[in-house]
Design an enzyme around this catalytic site. Structure first.
Site, mmCIF file in Angstrom:
data_model
loop_
_atom_site.group_PDB
_atom_site.id
_atom_site.type_symbol
_atom_site.label_atom_id
_atom_site.label_comp_id
_atom_site.label_asym_id
_atom_site.label_seq_id
_atom_site.Cartn_x
_atom_site.Cartn_y
_atom_site.Cartn_z
ATOM 1 N N GLY A 250 97.969 -8.638 100.786
ATOM 2 C CA GLY A 250 96.731 -9.306 100.403
ATOM 3 C C GLY A 250 96.463 -9.197 98.914
ATOM 4 O O GLY A 250 96.024 -10.165 98.272
ATOM 5 N N ASP A 251 96.726 -8.014 98.344
ATOM 6 C CA ASP A 251 96.555 -7.831 96.897
ATOM 7 C C ASP A 251 97.504 -8.741 96.132
ATOM 8 O O ASP A 251 97.161 -9.291 95.082
ATOM 9 C CB ASP A 251 96.833 -6.372 96.520
ATOM 10 C CG ASP A 251 96.032 -5.388 97.354
ATOM 11 O OD1 ASP A 251 94.887 -5.712 97.697
ATOM 12 O OD2 ASP A 251 96.565 -4.303 97.659
#
Length: 300
Positions: A250-251
């Site tokens: 996600g990052d």
């Protein structure tokens, strides 16, 4: 310039073993140490794809020194605040039949040390981008994201917030440039289970009514949906590959999307780049590399 903030960075100690037996002496098959924290992940991926950023945050003790030295060694610019007391966290992540994690608490951050962070953020310039990602340590005010965004209002600074539930909902009134919940987190915010793309779009638009400018919903193997501030709805699938590592995906998506949009101001291109970058991490043992991103981007 892109700035990231990691309030509670950690050394992630990843231990792989065939099985974990409680109450017994266990032997590992392998170990590895990574420099953890959502903001640090974003800065690391940005560096890997050729984009400079500055990683802000708090570090303490010998573990904090190792985090700062390690992040610098990867080529990331840092401007961490050294705390007087305590130790930065060590998070133990055991990968056996099931994944088990033991996450440390981290050091206390005093008021004068928090003020040092505000002083650094005051130096951001018009056109800069700030990424606020992850949880807030217990020693900080629960509204710290709100305090930061209120101070930076009306300064033409794009703020990306990657957080969950109330932490995210409470900052919407400050009109973040981008938020990135996944489909499950989106449903939890409204107490519903979202089963279709139309339902996901409907509730993502509710977040825009509440103040978010752009809403990016990640859906794991089902791809992602972007609802832009201009009212466009874009959906994208995922490239082919085997998921071996969900940590940091996600990052990585945030990093790829943000870097692409700031370069080209093209939402669909940013969605493709973000998806390729998130997938590059998911399909790798570590964080996304430029070569892997390009390989996957061609599939989209």
């Amino acid at each position: 310039m892109i700035y990231t903030v990691t309030f509670n960075p950690a050394l992630d100690y990843v231990v792989k073993m065939d099985s974990l037996e409680l109450g017994m002496v266990n032997r590992s098959k392998s170990e590895a140490i990574f420099y953890g924290g959502k903001g640090i992940n974003v800065s690391t991926v940005l560096k890997n794809i050729g984009v400079d950023s500055v990683a802000l945050g708090f570090v303490a003790g010998f573990t904090g020194k190792e985090i700062e030295d390690g992040v610098k060694a990867m080529g990331v610019k840092t401007d961490f605040i050294q705390l007087k007391n305590g130790l930065s966290r060590i998070n133990v992540k055991i990968k056996a039949e099931q994944e088990t994690e033991i996450n440390g608490q981290g050091p206390d951050i005093k008021k004068d040390e928090l003020q040092q962070m505000f002083d650094k953020l005051d130096k951001l310039q018009s056109g800069d981008c700030l990424v606020l990602a992850g949880t807030i340590p217990a020693s900080l005010p629960s509204d710290i994201y709100e305090q930061i965004m209120e101070k930076l209002m009306n300064r033409n600074i794009d703020i990306v917030v990657d957080a969950t539930k109330d932490l995210l909902l409470n900052v919407l009134k400050f009109h973040p440039f981008l938020i990135k919940p996944n489909n499950h987190e989106l449903g939890e915010m409204f107490g519903v289970v979202l089963k279709t793309d139309d339902e996901i779009v409907e509730y993502a638009k509710k977040l825009q009514v509440m103040g978010a400018r752009n809403v990016l919903i990640s859906m794991a193997g089902d791809g992602a949906i972007l609802i832009t501030e201009t009212g466009e709805v874009h959906k994208i699938g995922v490239p082919k590959g085997t998921v071996v590592n969900s940590v940091g995906a996600g990052d990585s998506m945030v990093a790829g999307f943000t870097a692409s949009y700031l370069k080209d101001h093209d939402y669909m291109e940013a969605l493709k780049r973000g998806t390729a970058t998130g997938s590059a991490t998911a399909f790798s043992e570590g964080l996304a590399t430029a070569d892997k991103v390009e390989e996957l981007y061609k599939q989209l």
